[in-house]
Design a protein around this motif. Structure first.
Motif, PDB file in Angstrom:
ATOM      1  N   TYR A 415       1.575 -21.168   0.419  1.00 13.75           N
ATOM      2  CA  TYR A 415       1.498 -19.575   0.217  1.00 13.75           C
ATOM      3  C   TYR A 415       2.603 -19.148   0.937  1.00 13.75           C
ATOM      4  N   PHE A 416       3.324 -17.854   0.526  1.00 11.91           N
ATOM      5  CA  PHE A 416       4.150 -17.200   1.504  1.00 11.91           C
ATOM      6  C   PHE A 416       4.264 -15.879   1.040  1.00 11.91           C
ATOM      7  N   SER A 417       4.725 -14.934   1.955  1.00 13.44           N
ATOM      8  CA  SER A 417       5.006 -13.774   1.881  1.00 13.44           C
ATOM      9  C   SER A 417       6.552 -13.438   2.182  1.00 13.44           C
ATOM     10  N   VAL A 418       7.204 -12.468   1.513  1.00 10.30           N
ATOM     11  CA  VAL A 418       8.479 -12.006   1.515  1.00 10.30           C
ATOM     12  C   VAL A 418       8.434 -10.426   1.344  1.00 10.30           C
ATOM     13  N   ALA A 419       9.471  -9.843   2.136  1.00  9.85           N
ATOM     14  CA  ALA A 419       9.548  -8.413   1.782  1.00  9.85           C
ATOM     15  C   ALA A 419      11.303  -7.971   2.063  1.00  9.85           C
ATOM     16  N   ASP A 420      11.743  -7.106   1.399  1.00  9.61           N
ATOM     17  CA  ASP A 420      13.124  -6.906   1.706  1.00  9.61           C
ATOM     18  C   ASP A 420      13.242  -5.449   1.991  1.00  9.61           C
ATOM     19  N   ALA A 421      14.435  -5.090   2.215  1.00 12.94           N
ATOM     20  CA  ALA A 421      14.948  -3.889   2.720  1.00 12.94           C
ATOM     21  C   ALA A 421      14.601  -2.621   1.727  1.00 12.94           C
ATOM     22  N   ASP A 422      14.387  -2.725   0.447  1.00 12.83           N
ATOM     23  CA  ASP A 422      14.330  -1.923  -0.452  1.00 12.83           C
ATOM     24  C   ASP A 422      12.782  -1.451  -0.520  1.00 12.83           C
ATOM     25  N   GLU A 491       0.494   3.446  -0.402  1.00 16.03           N
ATOM     26  CA  GLU A 491       1.258   2.861   0.010  1.00 16.03           C
ATOM     27  C   GLU A 491       0.845   1.513   0.411  1.00 16.03           C
ATOM     28  N   PRO A 492       2.219   0.547   0.103  1.00 15.32           N
ATOM     29  CA  PRO A 492       1.958  -0.846   0.479  1.00 15.32           C
ATOM     30  C   PRO A 492       1.384  -1.210   1.807  1.00 15.32           C
ATOM     31  N   TRP A 493       0.540  -2.002   2.327  1.00 20.52           N
ATOM     32  CA  TRP A 493       0.186  -2.491   3.297  1.00 20.52           C
ATOM     33  C   TRP A 493       0.383  -3.644   3.846  1.00 20.52           C
ATOM     34  N   MET A 494      -0.157  -4.866   2.920  1.00 19.43           N
ATOM     35  CA  MET A 494       0.076  -6.090   3.519  1.00 19.43           C
ATOM     36  C   MET A 494       0.264  -7.176   2.129  1.00 19.43           C
ATOM     37  N   ALA A 495       1.296  -8.004   2.140  1.00 18.99           N
ATOM     38  CA  ALA A 495       1.222  -9.141   1.197  1.00 18.99           C
ATOM     39  C   ALA A 495       0.634 -10.303   1.989  1.00 18.99           C
ATOM     40  N   PHE A 496      -0.403 -10.974   1.666  1.00 16.88           N
ATOM     41  CA  PHE A 496      -1.118 -11.977   2.544  1.00 16.88           C
ATOM     42  C   PHE A 496      -1.719 -12.961   1.505  1.00 16.88           C
ATOM     43  N   GLY A 497      -2.045 -14.017   2.225  1.00 14.38           N
ATOM     44  CA  GLY A 497      -2.863 -15.080   1.514  1.00 14.38           C
ATOM     45  C   GLY A 497      -3.261 -16.187   2.615  1.00 14.38           C
ATOM     46  N   VAL A 498      -4.266 -16.973   1.929  1.00 17.64           N
ATOM     47  CA  VAL A 498      -4.751 -18.095   2.650  1.00 17.64           C
ATOM     48  C   VAL A 498      -5.214 -19.143   1.746  1.00 17.64           C
ATOM     49  N   MET A 499      -4.274 -20.498   1.924  1.00 21.18           N
ATOM     50  CA  MET A 499      -4.166 -21.515   1.021  1.00 21.18           C
ATOM     51  C   MET A 499      -5.542 -22.218   1.289  1.00 21.18           C
ATOM     52  N   GLY A 500      -5.759 -23.087   0.199  1.00 18.80           N
ATOM     53  CA  GLY A 500      -6.921 -24.258   0.427  1.00 18.80           C
ATOM     54  C   GLY A 500      -8.137 -24.216  -0.570  1.00 18.80           C
ATOM     55  N   ASN A 583       1.371 -13.658   6.346  1.00 15.97           N
ATOM     56  CA  ASN A 583       1.065 -12.160   6.063  1.00 15.97           C
ATOM     57  C   ASN A 583       2.580 -11.588   6.497  1.00 15.97           C
ATOM     58  N   VAL A 584       2.865 -10.655   5.501  1.00 15.97           N
ATOM     59  CA  VAL A 584       4.082  -9.492   5.880  1.00 15.97           C
ATOM     60  C   VAL A 584       3.271  -8.326   5.666  1.00 15.97           C
ATOM     61  N   MET A 585       3.157  -7.366   6.767  1.00 14.55           N
ATOM     62  CA  MET A 585       2.429  -6.080   6.800  1.00 14.55           C
ATOM     63  C   MET A 585       3.739  -5.131   6.769  1.00 14.55           C
ATOM     64  N   ARG A 586       3.342  -4.056   6.288  1.00  9.50           N
ATOM     65  CA  ARG A 586       4.344  -2.858   6.318  1.00  9.50           C
ATOM     66  C   ARG A 586       3.714  -1.846   7.169  1.00  9.50           C
ATOM     67  N   GLN A 587       4.297  -1.414   7.986  1.00  8.53           N
ATOM     68  CA  GLN A 587       3.624  -0.173   9.118  1.00  8.53           C
ATOM     69  C   GLN A 587       4.389   0.700   9.038  1.00  8.53           C
ATOM     70  N   SER A 588       3.871   1.981   8.834  1.00  8.44           N
ATOM     71  CA  SER A 588       4.363   3.386   8.925  1.00  8.44           C
ATOM     72  C   SER A 588       4.117   3.678  10.382  1.00  8.44           C
ATOM     73  N   ASN A 589       5.228   4.353  10.868  1.00  3.65           N
ATOM     74  CA  ASN A 589       5.626   4.740  12.258  1.00  3.65           C
ATOM     75  C   ASN A 589       5.785   6.317  12.400  1.00  3.65           C
ATOM     76  N   ALA A 590       5.130   6.714  13.511  1.00  4.61           N
ATOM     77  CA  ALA A 590       5.441   8.206  13.880  1.00  4.61           C
ATOM     78  C   ALA A 590       6.570   8.738  14.152  1.00  4.61           C
ATOM     79  N   ARG A 591       7.595   7.614  14.556  1.00  8.34           N
ATOM     80  CA  ARG A 591       9.043   7.826  14.942  1.00  8.34           C
ATOM     81  C   ARG A 591       9.738   6.724  14.223  1.00  8.34           C
ATOM     82  N   GLY A 592      10.507   7.350  13.364  1.00  5.62           N
ATOM     83  CA  GLY A 592      11.482   6.389  12.596  1.00  5.62           C
ATOM     84  C   GLY A 592      10.779   5.840  11.251  1.00  5.62           C
ATOM     85  N   PRO A 593      11.650   4.949  10.591  1.00  5.85           N
ATOM     86  CA  PRO A 593      11.022   4.514   9.220  1.00  5.85           C
ATOM     87  C   PRO A 593      10.041   3.464   9.421  1.00  5.85           C
ATOM     88  N   TRP A 594       9.445   2.927   8.142  1.00  4.95           N
ATOM     89  CA  TRP A 594       8.500   1.740   8.519  1.00  4.95           C
ATOM     90  C   TRP A 594       9.280   0.352   8.921  1.00  4.95           C
TER      91      TRP A 594
END
Length: 611
Positions: A415-422, A491-500, A583-594
């Protein structure tokens, strides 16, 4: 998410006269092992704990890694680097996922490869929605039910290995279909660097070396039911043995196959020279797969299932996968105050394990190829049904029997997670199923193998008349592998998985609960001790084994174990079956971009990186 106090024992009043606390209104979300060791119990320094971290959860082995432009988390460091390099070359998250999967087919052959199937969930930033694909293949049209029954083992089920377990491999078409929709780099530019890696070779990490040796030994013991055994030995055990830890391993045969696919696209595999070689191989060894079976295969884009858990939308793929089980476990657990019960408490683990038992009985009864039978998804996923099932859980002892019925389904998966700049986030899972697959490695009939092993996913068909998962020609079997995805407030939060295998729904539920109920970050949520219940009924028709066995990792507090025994649980030791997590999680931030936070499994050889 605020930090909560982690309770290793039940809060005051949670255990009174041996009775656990009652359901409450749902809460708001708030050093290297020696080479001779073969598992956690073989470690020679028993009783030695972890080192001390200056902050964060004390059981976490490392911090979540953070970045702004992309993230990759896989089960092998080199695969992670290939994914990150693909992003840096201008590739999309899908380009990176394809490159990662191709690399893992070489680097981690004990878990995956182009002889198996693939499934994915992803956040499409253009459509602003979660989309999914089902890349599972069908059984050969020429394999009848009578012929399949003729290969049954002494227990009346399909065997673990051999040609009768081989379905059409769906992975390459899943790559192609996803690339056609979301790829940025040219197709050949995604795969050719991986072909070069296969030729150059890579050092073998600890866990993969151990699994290679174990799987080849298993195949040797079962050689009588495997139609052909020489090819796998040539690829994975040259000179009579598998590579040892740190030794170089290369697979030039797989490199040639990748180059053919890179130049010819998916048709090279399904209706070209590779398909021709596959048909010729099965004709020679006595199998059923044909070029026509391969040519008919297409990846299916599907609408994912979704259920809300304390304000978080959790997304899964429907049958023929077991993704619905994750949602059912969470729906039942939502009826109890897990936060109040305490992290790693007997009460919390008891409720989660009983929810798993309930969900897996429905899994055994209903889950199958939706083109051949109808699963009552709307009923099974509903909150009203969850309330009915939750009411069956006794807080003073283990349920004697759960209907309709369950046995362990152990699979080897990546299992794997990937995220890009877009903003695209990909949750991808791929497997050959049990061990490395069927034991069969095809060749071209001219002295070279194709460098990959066929899956044995067909083992999961039932042979019982009237069962929804009954074997039929051209049918997809019940599938254990499931990607996970979660969103919050649209909004997207996390792309996650557990194998097995059967661990996947129970492992995914534990990750969500660890993060939502107990405030853990992605790395802490994965490093926390896990439980695994075995002994439920199976979609193959195997019945439940009483109340089963609840396996606990060594980090679960001793007081919790004692209380679980008092409730009637049969506890098992750590058995190495607690899955592998990314797991790759996207975090929204009070200051600056996610930003992206990435985590990898400390139980595997993997690595998470972000940039």
């Amino acid at each position: 998410m605020r930090r909560r106090t982690f309770l290793s024992t039940l809060p005051a009043g949670a255990l009174a006269g041996g009775v656990l606390s009652a359901p409450a209104t749902p809460a708001a979300p708030s050093a290297a092992i020696p080479a001779q060791a073969t598992g956690a119990n073989a470690y020679p320094y028993s009783g030695v704990g972890t080192g001390d971290r200056i902050m964060g959860a004390p059981f976490a082995g490392r911090s979540t890694v953070w970045g702004t432009r992309g993230a990759v988390a896989t089960a092998h460091p080199t695969a992670t680097l290939i994914g990150l390099d693909t992003l840096r070359r201008g590739g999309s998250a899908i380009d990176a996922a394809i490159a990662v999967n191709a690399a893992l087919g070489f680097l981690e052959p004990v878990a995956n490869g182009i002889g198996g199937d693939a499934f994915g969930l992803l956040w499409d930033p253009a459509q602003r929605k979660v989309v999914g694909f089902n890349g599972s293949g069908r059984s050969p049209r020429g394999l009848s039910l009578a012929a399949a029954r003729g290969k049954a083992n002494e227990r009346g089920f399909l065997p673990s290995y051999g040609a009768v377990t081989v379905n059409v491999p769906g992975t390459v078409d899943a790559w192609w279909s996803a690339h056609q929709r979301y790829g940025k780099l040219p197709w050949r530019d995604v795969l050719l660097p991986v072909a070069e890696l296969c030729e150059r070779g890579e050092a073998t990490p600890q866990l993969i070396a151990w699994y290679l040796q174990r799987n080849m030994a298993n195949f040797d013991r079962s050689a009588a039911i495997i139609e052909e055994n020489d090819n796998r030995r040539r690829v994975y055990a040259p000179d009579g043995r598998t590579p040892r830890v740190g030794e170089l391993f290369a697979n030039p045969d797989l490199a040639r196959t990748y180059r053919v696919i890179a130049e010819g696209g998916r048709d090279a595999f399904y209706d070209g020279p590779i398909a021709e070689a596959i048909e010729g191989y099965f004709r020679r060894v006595g199998g059923w797969m044909t070029r026509a079976d391969l040519a008919a295969h297409r990846t299916e884009w599907v609408e994912p299932l979704v259920s809300n858990y304390r304000g978080v939308d959790v997304w899964q793929l429907g049958p023929n996968t077991q993704g619905l089980s994750t949602l059912q476990i969470l729906n039942v657990c939502e009826r109890f105050d897990l936060e109040g019960m305490g992290f790693q408490s007997a009460a919390a683990i008891h409720v989660q394990a009983e929810a798993k038992r309930l969900a897996f009985e429905d899994r055994a009864r209903w889950f199958a190829d939706p083109e051949f039978s109808r699963t009552p998804v709307e009923r099974l996923i509903s909150k009203a049904y969850a309330a009915e099932r939750a009411a069956l859980i006794r807080l003073d002892r283990v349920m004697d029997r759960v209907l309709p019925g369950d046995a362990p389904t152990q699979g080897d998966t990546t299992y794997f997670s990937v995220a890009d700049a877009d903003g695209m986030m990909v949750s991808w899972i791929q497997s050959n199923f049990r061990g490395m697959g069927s034991g069969l490695v095809p060749d071209d009939g001219q002295g070279s193998t194709l460098g990959f092993m066929f899956q044995d996913r067909g083992e999961l068909f039932a042979l019982t008349d009237g069962h929804p998962n009954l074997y039929a020609p051209g049918k997809r079997p019940f599938h254990t592998i499931i990607p996970g995805f979660a969103t919050k407030d649209g909004e997207p939060w996390m792309a996650f998985g557990v194998m097995g295998g059967g661990m996947q729904p129970q492992g995914q539920a534990q990750i969500v609960i660890n993060m939502v109920d107990y405030g853990l970050d992605p790395q802490e949520a994965g490093d926390a001790p896990r439980w695994q219940h075995e002994g439920s009924s199976e979609p193959t028709g195997e019945p439940a084994e009483g109340s089963g066995v609840l396996h606990l990792e060594s980090g679960v507090p001793e007081s919790t174990k004692e209380q679980l025994r008092a409730l009637g649980w049969t506890l098992g030791p750590p058995n190495g079956g607690f899955g592998g997590y990314q797991n790759v999680m996207r975090q929204s931030n009070a200051r600056g971009p996610w930003t992206y936070g990435a985590a990898s499994e400390m139980r595997k050889d993997g690595l998470a990186l972000a940039w």
